[in-house]
Design a protein around this motif. Structure first.
Motif, short mmCIF file in Angstrom:
data_model
loop_
_atom_site.label_atom_id
_atom_site.label_comp_id
_atom_site.label_asym_id
_atom_site.label_seq_id
_atom_site.Cartn_x
_atom_site.Cartn_y
_atom_site.Cartn_z
N LEU A 260 35.97 110.49 30.11
CA LEU A 260 35.49 111.86 30.25
C LEU A 260 34.95 112.08 31.67
O LEU A 260 34.17 111.30 32.20
N GLY A 261 35.42 113.18 32.28
CA GLY A 261 35.04 113.49 33.65
C GLY A 261 35.93 112.84 34.69
O GLY A 261 35.77 113.08 35.89
N LYS A 262 36.89 112.03 34.24
CA LYS A 262 37.75 111.31 35.17
C LYS A 262 39.14 111.93 35.25
O LYS A 262 39.60 112.61 34.32
N GLU A 263 39.81 111.64 36.38
CA GLU A 263 41.20 112.04 36.51
C GLU A 263 42.06 111.09 35.69
O GLU A 263 41.90 109.87 35.75
N ILE A 264 42.97 111.64 34.91
CA ILE A 264 43.84 110.84 34.06
C ILE A 264 45.29 111.27 34.27
O ILE A 264 45.56 112.22 35.00
N ARG A 265 46.18 110.56 33.66
CA ARG A 265 47.58 110.96 33.65
C ARG A 265 48.02 110.98 32.20
O ARG A 265 47.81 110.01 31.46
N ILE A 266 48.63 112.08 31.79
CA ILE A 266 49.05 112.27 30.39
C ILE A 266 50.54 112.03 30.28
O ILE A 266 51.34 112.59 31.03
N TYR A 267 50.91 111.20 29.33
CA TYR A 267 52.32 110.89 29.09
C TYR A 267 52.72 111.39 27.71
O TYR A 267 52.16 110.95 26.69
N ILE B 80 51.68 113.52 33.85
CA ILE B 80 51.17 114.68 34.60
C ILE B 80 49.67 114.50 34.79
O ILE B 80 48.94 114.07 33.89
N ARG B 81 49.18 114.83 35.98
CA ARG B 81 47.77 114.65 36.30
C ARG B 81 46.91 115.70 35.59
O ARG B 81 47.28 116.87 35.48
N ALA B 82 45.74 115.23 35.13
CA ALA B 82 44.80 116.13 34.48
C ALA B 82 43.40 115.53 34.61
O ALA B 82 43.25 114.40 35.07
N MET C 117 46.02 119.44 36.31
CA MET C 117 45.84 119.51 37.76
C MET C 117 47.17 119.70 38.48
O MET C 117 47.20 119.76 39.71
N GLU C 118 48.26 119.80 37.73
CA GLU C 118 49.56 120.04 38.33
C GLU C 118 50.51 120.53 37.25
O GLU C 118 50.16 120.56 36.05
N GLY C 119 51.71 120.91 37.64
CA GLY C 119 52.71 121.34 36.67
C GLY C 119 52.54 122.78 36.24
O GLY C 119 51.68 123.52 36.74
N PRO C 120 53.35 123.23 35.27
CA PRO C 120 53.34 124.63 34.83
C PRO C 120 52.02 125.06 34.19
O PRO C 120 51.73 126.25 34.14
N SER C 121 51.24 124.10 33.72
CA SER C 121 49.95 124.45 33.09
C SER C 121 48.77 124.20 34.02
O SER C 121 47.62 124.11 33.57
N MET C 122 49.03 124.07 35.31
CA MET C 122 47.98 123.78 36.29
C MET C 122 46.80 124.73 36.16
O MET C 122 46.97 125.93 36.04
N GLY D 192 50.14 111.53 22.23
CA GLY D 192 50.57 111.09 23.55
C GLY D 192 49.66 109.98 24.08
O GLY D 192 48.70 109.57 23.43
N GLU D 193 50.00 109.55 25.30
CA GLU D 193 49.26 108.47 25.94
C GLU D 193 48.53 109.00 27.17
O GLU D 193 48.99 109.93 27.82
N VAL D 194 47.38 108.39 27.48
CA VAL D 194 46.71 108.71 28.73
C VAL D 194 46.45 107.42 29.49
O VAL D 194 46.26 106.36 28.90
N SER D 195 46.47 107.51 30.81
CA SER D 195 46.08 106.38 31.63
C SER D 195 45.02 106.87 32.60
O SER D 195 44.94 108.06 32.89
N VAL D 196 44.18 105.96 33.08
CA VAL D 196 43.11 106.34 33.97
C VAL D 196 43.10 105.41 35.16
O VAL D 196 43.41 104.21 35.04
#
Length: 323
Positions: free
Chosen positions: A269-276, A284-286, A302-307, A316-320
């Motif tokens: 929480l509060g961190k930049e992650i990547r959603i797969y 995609i960064r979020a 933070m990017e893409g069509p839903s920025m 889905g999966e998230v990485s940090v």
């Protein structure tokens, strides 16, 4: 109990003493060849078993054996316990059981075909981890199953903290970390009735890396252990505490009170992650903002069509990125 476990138990009870192959065979009611085979297998798995011609076999220091007796003695909740040296998958064994009056719990020293989420394999080295599955007959609907996984993450965290003093952190939704290393994965599977819409049985698989093990190259960089010092705690005691914590928490988990602790332990929480998404290798960064009342991860893209949009993901999966 297998021949291997019987011999290790015998040697554990006679630390520093040599027991001849014939005496061990007589005490265990097996052949001397079976004793030799079991000792050879245990040595290959890393147990410090010494042998001397004319004297027999000896353990110089106590070995950590997953024992049904040791686990049972530390339990404070009712369950039916099944302990194995090796199985293909504890989840698969648990699926064959019927949890009538009490939950069924399957524990193994190693898995030959362990698996994690999305069909991935789950490395299960012998002598260094706990691989366990719970088979329960729930009285709630399928949409509560996400909370079961989250409750399991909290329960395992509590157990590890109680036994070792270490404080695991949770990566949404089902992984436990110490520092930047993953020490535990959780896989929940449901078997449902199409007629009633109810879950016939729920299988909760938990794999904990207790001590350093031989991990395959594809997970060696991320895999860690609860302790870097082998035998610094008892795996049997930790297994019992996981059972105590999880089965107690599942009695009241639908009130969602445990979610406060889950959020506190969730380090993304509060961190930049990547959603797969499933099948997506780029991601995609979020930014992870919160965990909502239904267990979903609230993110700002933070990017893409839903920025710049704030949405909630439940799959889905998230990485940090670790600093």
């Amino acid at each position: 109990m297998s021949t291997k476990s019987q011999l290790l138990t015998l040697l554990n009870e006679n630390i520093g003493k040599y027991i001849s192959g014939q005496k061990a065979a007589d005490m265990l009611n097996i052949s001397r060849a079976a004793v030799n085979k079991a000792a050879t297998t245990l040595r290959k798995e890393g147990y410090p078993i010494y042998s001397r011609t004319g004297l027999g076999y000896s353990l110089r220091e106590k070995a950590d054996l997953l024992s049904e007796a040791a686990i049972s003695s530390a339990l404070s909740v009712p369950c039916s316990l099944h302990v194995y040296d090796s199985v293909k998958s504890t989840n698969d064994v648990a699926k064959e059981l019927t949890p009538d009056s009490v939950p069924e719990v399957v524990i193994a020293d190693t898995q030959t075909c362990g698996r994690g989420r999305l069909g991935r394999s789950f490395s299960s080295p012998s002598g260094s981890g706990i691989y366990m599955s719970f088979c329960i007959k729930p009285d709630f609907e399928l949409d509560k199953s996400l909370f079961v996984t989250m409750a399991a993450a909290v329960a395992v965290s509590r157990a590890i903290e109680k036994v070792t003093g270490k404080k695991p952190r949770i990566k949404w939704v089902n992984d436990l970390f110490l520092g930047s290393r993953k020490i535990c994965g959780i896989l929940t599977e449901a078997q449902t009735s199409l007629e009633s819409g109810q879950i016939d049985r729920l299988i909760i698989g938990i794999g904990i890396n207790c001590f350093p093990g031989n991990f395959p190259d594809d997970v060696a960089e991320i895999a860690g252990a609860v302790s870097d010092e082998p035998l610094s705690f008892s795996r049997s005691v930790l297994a019992a505490e996981v059972i105590n914590e999880l089965l107690t928490l599942l009695q009241t988990f639908t009130d969602r009170k445990f979610m406060t602790e889950y959020r506190r332990r969730c380090f993304i929480l509060g961190k930049e992650i990547r959603i797969y998404s499933f099948g997506d290798k780029k991601g995609i960064r979020a930014r992870a903002i919160d965990i909502d009342r239904d267990g979903g991860l609230v993110v700002e893209y933070m990017e893409g069509p839903s920025m710049r949009e704030i949405k909630t993901i439940t799959t889905g999966e998230v990485s940090v990125r670790f600093e």
